[in-house]
Design an enzyme around this catalytic site. Structure first.
Site, PDB file in Angstrom:
ATOM      1  N   HIS A  56       0.842  -1.198   0.000  1.00 10.34           N
ATOM      2  CA  HIS A  56       0.000   0.000   0.000  1.00 10.34           C
ATOM      3  C   HIS A  56       0.885   1.258   0.000  1.00 10.34           C
ATOM      4  CE1 HIS A  56      -3.386   2.631   1.230  1.00 10.34           C
ATOM      5  NE2 HIS A  56      -2.455   3.214   1.967  1.00 10.34           N
ATOM      6  N   GLU A  57       1.877   1.291   0.885  1.00 11.79           N
ATOM      7  CA  GLU A  57       2.744   2.470   0.983  1.00 11.79           C
ATOM      8  C   GLU A  57       3.622   2.628  -0.257  1.00 11.79           C
ATOM      9  OE1 GLU A  57       2.148   4.723   3.089  1.00 11.79           O
ATOM     10  OE2 GLU A  57       0.811   3.499   4.318  1.00 11.79           O
ATOM     11  N   HIS A  93       1.746   4.388  -2.839  1.00 12.28           N
ATOM     12  CA  HIS A  93       1.732   5.852  -2.690  1.00 12.28           C
ATOM     13  C   HIS A  93       2.944   6.456  -3.401  1.00 12.28           C
ATOM     14  CE1 HIS A  93      -1.696   6.538  -0.145  1.00 12.28           C
ATOM     15  NE2 HIS A  93      -1.251   5.761   0.826  1.00 12.28           N
ATOM     16  N   GLU A 133      -5.816   7.112  -1.139  1.00 12.38           N
ATOM     17  CA  GLU A 133      -5.865   5.878  -0.347  1.00 12.38           C
ATOM     18  C   GLU A 133      -6.543   4.758  -1.137  1.00 12.38           C
ATOM     19  OE1 GLU A 133      -4.527   5.022   2.813  1.00 12.38           O
ATOM     20  OE2 GLU A 133      -3.452   6.785   2.143  1.00 12.38           O
ATOM     21  N   ASP A 184      -4.738   1.339  -2.336  1.00  9.03           N
ATOM     22  CA  ASP A 184      -5.282   0.011  -2.019  1.00  9.03           C
ATOM     23  C   ASP A 184      -5.342  -0.848  -3.281  1.00  9.03           C
ATOM     24  OD1 ASP A 184      -5.615   0.768   0.630  1.00  9.03           O
ATOM     25  OD2 ASP A 184      -7.785   1.064   0.463  1.00  9.03           O
TER      26      ASP A 184
END
Length: 171
Positions: A39-40, A43, A115, A119
């Site tokens: 997930h990070e 980003h 977000e 995901d």
């Protein structure tokens, strides 16, 4: 890895990813940690932090100008005294608070979009890496239970930038 017992992970400018030790301690298995990292990493690959900085800069001038316009209108308009303060003072205070609230809400909306994208991209990254994609949803579910337990201190979900909702878990 940060020596902090809170559950948190983040991506920063320059492509760095950080994770609190509490996140590792809360995870039940490697798949869950891999889900958080995927997930990070998403980003970073989707340039969310950079885009957020650019968006905030872009929004700053119009919001400041709108706030200034309301302040000028309040200053030039007539006002009557009411309870020690003036309607001008109230209008100026409302303009400043309204401008700050608008900037904060735009950031929350943008962060939630990021977000959701992190995901989706993270699940794909997790799958391609050979980890069980259910690990991400399992960790979200655990976070949701923990947040429910600490709900006295938590902000309502509509004010959170990273709400853990059943919709997010199902997606």
């Amino acid at each position: 890895l940060l020596r902090d017992r809170q559950i948190n992970a983040f991506a920063t400018l320059g492509g760095y990813v950080g994770m609190n030790a509490g996140t590792v301690l809360a995870a039940r298995n490697e798949d869950e940690i891999a889900g958080v990292l995927a997930h990070e990493i998403s980003h970073v690959t989707q340039r969310h932090v950079l885009r957020a900085v650019e968006r905030a800069k872009k929004d700053q001038i119009p919001i400041m100008l709108a706030t200034l316009g309301v302040i000028i209108a309040a200053q030039t308009g007539g006002g009557s005294k009411n309870g020690g303060g003036s309607s001008k003072d109230d209008a100026i205070q409302a303009a400043v608070i309204g401008g700050q609230a608008l900037a904060a809400q735009r950031q929350i909306n943008y962060t939630r979009t990021s977000e959701a994208e992190a995901d989706r991209v993270g699940i794909s990254t997790l799958y391609r890496s050979g980890y069980n994609v259910q690990g991400m949803a399992d960790f979200f579910e655990r976070m949701e239970r923990l947040m429910r337990t600490d709900s006295a201190d938590a902000a309502p979900s509509y004010l959170q930038t990273h709400p853990v909702t059943t919709q997010r878990m199902s997606e």
